[in-house]
Design an enzyme around this catalytic site. Structure first.
Site, PDB file in Angstrom:
ATOM      1  N   LYS A 118       6.901  19.958 -16.189  1.00 18.93           N
ATOM      2  CA  LYS A 118       6.154  18.830 -16.666  1.00 18.93           C
ATOM      3  C   LYS A 118       4.585  19.028 -16.620  1.00 18.93           C
ATOM      4  O   LYS A 118       3.994  18.475 -17.819  1.00 18.93           O
ATOM      5  CB  LYS A 118       6.378  17.431 -15.525  1.00 18.93           C
ATOM      6  CG  LYS A 118       7.830  17.121 -16.203  1.00 18.93           C
ATOM      7  CD  LYS A 118       8.076  15.522 -15.408  1.00 18.93           C
ATOM      8  CE  LYS A 118       9.327  15.077 -15.812  1.00 18.93           C
ATOM      9  NZ  LYS A 118       9.497  13.884 -15.162  1.00 18.93           N
ATOM     10  N   LYS A 201      20.153  18.234 -22.593  1.00 18.61           N
ATOM     11  CA  LYS A 201      20.757  16.708 -22.039  1.00 18.61           C
ATOM     12  C   LYS A 201      20.206  15.655 -22.752  1.00 18.61           C
ATOM     13  O   LYS A 201      19.104  15.642 -23.374  1.00 18.61           O
ATOM     14  CB  LYS A 201      20.043  16.880 -20.789  1.00 18.61           C
ATOM     15  CG  LYS A 201      20.675  15.997 -19.720  1.00 18.61           C
ATOM     16  CD  LYS A 201      20.221  16.023 -18.150  1.00 18.61           C
ATOM     17  CE  LYS A 201      20.278  14.819 -17.617  1.00 18.61           C
ATOM     18  NZ  LYS A 201      19.624  14.885 -16.121  1.00 18.61           N
ATOM     19  N   LYS A 204      15.692   9.960 -22.343  1.00 21.40           N
ATOM     20  CA  LYS A 204      15.364   8.783 -22.685  1.00 21.40           C
ATOM     21  C   LYS A 204      14.091   8.810 -23.491  1.00 21.40           C
ATOM     22  O   LYS A 204      13.704   8.055 -24.361  1.00 21.40           O
ATOM     23  CB  LYS A 204      14.625   8.056 -21.211  1.00 21.40           C
ATOM     24  CG  LYS A 204      15.942   7.723 -20.612  1.00 21.40           C
ATOM     25  CD  LYS A 204      15.292   6.636 -19.209  1.00 21.40           C
ATOM     26  CE  LYS A 204      14.995   7.852 -18.157  1.00 21.40           C
ATOM     27  NZ  LYS A 204      14.801   7.421 -16.861  1.00 21.40           N
TER      28      LYS A 204
END
Ligand code: TRP
Length: 337
Positions: A118, A201, A204
């Protein structure tokens, strides 16, 4: 309020109310949470403090948090047996996180893969919270004397760090300061992949929203997205994650919902085409999500009632969190108030 049978182990888990929850959150976490609530003393949260590591639009954050809570309840989280709450309602999370900040090491936090990932995308100004995020998660877990933490693979490293911290502080302040938790990987973990790039994966916040099924998607959206789902070369409907990730993902989704075995699903599609698999998977997903969406809508229409539920959950959670934090404060040497 029912006191849990002492033999029941404590479970705690949470999802960040960022964006909208996906079919991956539902099949990978929430549906499993519902199964666990009979055998364990469960705590489930919307982790809004964690969501704040990334800038959030206030209105969207509020809506997403309410929606997450409504979805948990509509999916079958039982308020009698579980403690359901919003992380920011319990100030002890941030308080214990500070104490863990003073016990965690720069080195171990720098090794967290999620942080590396991140922070590399965060540009020049990396918020400190992104770095200390695992310590807040450790606080979530340790406050409730949690034994087992149901998480996906990507969060296992954070639970390992929580164990290290608990052991380190138990060494300083006594063995019964913290319960040392373990990651709990469910026996049938559904890992739902992106419909358009099935080696990633389902997320969202995927760049292309058509790869994710959101729990708030309409039946038409669900049909469309499955119709466009990436399938593999060849024709055979066979579960083979390596060579047929797209087809395998659809089979996995069916299995996670119906409980049918992979072999039984393969047998059912013997001689059929990819189109059949896509249409029928969409149908199964619609059937599963339909009643949940309806119930969640009803809950969201009455915010006063939702607020009441959250207040009750927060009171239950706070009672426990207070006891743990006081214990730690006392052992550290803070004067008790
Ligand atoms: N970090 C987790 C995630 O991003 C969410 C989370 C926060 C969590 N606190 C937790 C999960 C405590 C389990 C237990 O998925």
């Amino acid at each position: 309020m029912a006191t849990p049978a002492p033999s029941k182990k404590v479970i705690l888990s949470g999802i960040q109310p960022t964006n909208r929850l996906t079919l991956g959150n539902y099949l990978g976490a929430i549906k499993n949470w519902v199964k666990l609530q009979k055998d364990f003393h469960c705590h489930y949260m919307a982790v809004d403090l964690h969501a704040y590591t990334v800038r959030q639009d206030p209105e969207a954050l509020r809506n997403n948090t309410y929606t997450a809570i409504a979805i948990y309840i509509a999916s079958g989280i039982d308020l009698e047996h579980c403690t359901l709450f919003v992380q920011s309602h319990i100030p002890q999370h941030a308080q214990l996180a500070w104490l863990l900040n003073c016990n965690g090491y720069m080195g171990e936090l720098s090794r967290m893969t999620q942080y590396k990932d991140k922070s590399s995308k965060a540009g020049a100004n990396i918020p400190v919270g992104l770095f200390t995020y695992p310590l807040l998660m450790a606080a979530d877990i340790l406050l409730y004397d949690t034994h087992l933490v149901p998480v996906g693979d990507d969060q296992k490293q954070h639970v390992e760090l929580t164990r290290d911290l608990a052991q380190r502080m138990n060494g300083l302040y006594g063995d019964d300061t913290f319960v040392v938790p373990e990651p709990y990987i469910p026996p049938v973990a559904a890992r739902v992949m992106d419909l358009l790039s099935p080696t990633n994966k389902m997320s969202k916040s995927a760049v292309n929203e058509n790869g994710s099924i959101f729990l708030t998607d309409s039946p038409t959206d669900i049909e469309k997205k499955f119709k466009r789902a990436e399938t593999d070369s060849g024709k055979e409907i066979r579960h083979d994650r390596q060579n047929k990730p797209g087809v395998s993902n659809l089979i996995d989704i069916q299995a996670a919902i119906t409980g049918e075995s992979i072999a039984a699903i393969e047998a059912r599609y013997d001689g059929k085409m990819y189109g059949h698999l896509k249409v029928e998977t969409a149908e199964i997903v619609k059937q599963e999500l339909g009643p949940i969406q309806k119930h969640a809508q009803e809950l969201l229409a009455d915010k006063t009632e939702l607020d009441r539920i959250l207040k009750q959950g927060a009171e239950k959670a706070r009672a426990k969190a207070e006891v743990t934090l006081r214990r730690v404060h006392e052992r550290i040497g803070f004067i008790m108030s």
